[in-house]
Design a protein around this motif. Sequence first.
Motif, mmCIF file in Angstrom:
data_model
loop_
_atom_site.group_PDB
_atom_site.id
_atom_site.type_symbol
_atom_site.label_atom_id
_atom_site.label_comp_id
_atom_site.label_asym_id
_atom_site.label_seq_id
_atom_site.Cartn_x
_atom_site.Cartn_y
_atom_site.Cartn_z
ATOM 1 N N GLU A 24 37.462 48.041 38.814
ATOM 2 C CA GLU A 24 36.696 47.184 39.730
ATOM 3 C C GLU A 24 35.334 46.845 39.120
ATOM 4 O OE1 GLU A 24 35.952 45.267 43.524
ATOM 5 O OE2 GLU A 24 37.697 46.532 43.231
ATOM 6 N N ALA A 25 34.645 47.864 38.614
ATOM 7 C CA ALA A 25 33.320 47.647 38.016
ATOM 8 C C ALA A 25 33.416 46.747 36.787
ATOM 9 C CB ALA A 25 32.691 48.991 37.644
ATOM 10 N N ASP A 26 34.414 46.993 35.939
ATOM 11 C CA ASP A 26 34.583 46.177 34.732
ATOM 12 C C ASP A 26 34.847 44.718 35.075
ATOM 13 O OD1 ASP A 26 34.292 48.481 33.199
ATOM 14 O OD2 ASP A 26 36.444 48.659 32.747
ATOM 15 N N MET A 27 35.740 44.474 36.028
ATOM 16 C CA MET A 27 36.107 43.104 36.388
ATOM 17 C C MET A 27 34.934 42.366 37.025
ATOM 18 S SD MET A 27 39.069 42.605 35.289
ATOM 19 C CE MET A 27 40.345 43.620 34.594
ATOM 20 N N TYR A 38 34.614 35.915 28.538
ATOM 21 C CA TYR A 38 35.421 36.381 29.666
ATOM 22 C C TYR A 38 36.906 36.351 29.306
ATOM 23 C CZ TYR A 38 37.459 36.480 34.361
ATOM 24 O OH TYR A 38 38.209 36.793 35.473
ATOM 25 N N CYS A 39 37.350 35.278 28.694
ATOM 26 C CA CYS A 39 38.748 35.177 28.275
ATOM 27 C C CYS A 39 39.089 36.243 27.239
ATOM 28 C CB CYS A 39 39.049 33.785 27.730
ATOM 29 S SG CYS A 39 39.028 32.511 29.002
ATOM 30 N N GLY A 40 38.194 36.480 26.309
ATOM 31 C CA GLY A 40 38.399 37.537 25.325
ATOM 32 C C GLY A 40 38.444 38.908 25.969
ATOM 33 N N PHE A 41 37.567 39.119 26.938
ATOM 34 C CA PHE A 41 37.543 40.384 27.676
ATOM 35 C C PHE A 41 38.888 40.625 28.355
ATOM 36 C CE2 PHE A 41 37.184 42.337 31.851
ATOM 37 C CZ PHE A 41 36.644 43.565 31.542
ATOM 38 N N LEU A 42 39.371 39.613 29.082
ATOM 39 C CA LEU A 42 40.647 39.763 29.776
ATOM 40 C C LEU A 42 41.798 39.960 28.800
ATOM 41 C CD1 LEU A 42 40.437 37.171 32.681
ATOM 42 C CD2 LEU A 42 40.094 39.643 32.786
ATOM 43 N N GLY A 43 41.745 39.257 27.671
ATOM 44 C CA GLY A 43 42.785 39.394 26.668
ATOM 45 C C GLY A 43 42.857 40.792 26.080
ATOM 46 N N VAL A 48 42.484 48.560 27.154
ATOM 47 C CA VAL A 48 41.678 49.494 27.942
ATOM 48 C C VAL A 48 42.567 50.204 28.969
ATOM 49 C CG1 VAL A 48 39.766 49.666 29.594
ATOM 50 C CG2 VAL A 48 39.566 48.155 27.608
ATOM 51 N N LEU A 49 43.432 49.422 29.624
ATOM 52 C CA LEU A 49 44.337 50.006 30.611
ATOM 53 C C LEU A 49 45.304 50.993 29.957
ATOM 54 C CD1 LEU A 49 45.149 46.869 32.776
ATOM 55 C CD2 LEU A 49 43.531 48.710 33.303
#
Length: 88
Positions: A24-27, A38-43, A48-49
Amino acid sequence: MTAQPYRSKPVVGETFEAEKAQIEADMREAQSLPIDEYCGFLGDYGRVLRNMADAYQSPDVAYGILLRHSDAVLDRIADEADAEKPGA
């Protein structure tokens, strides 16, 4: 300081509270990034998961739970943003 044993947590009965709070904090923090970052982060967030899930005895099951939670957080953030728009 003692390191946590590899894959020491069971999946059954776990609430994943710490991991869900971190997701939650990361998102929410990622929302402030420029779109390319942001796109790189999500990619990269799947990695991380996977790292979070590796602490569990059934990492694939844990990964699925954490991935569904991260998707739900993103949906909730999008719904909140839509609700804040004028005329919504």
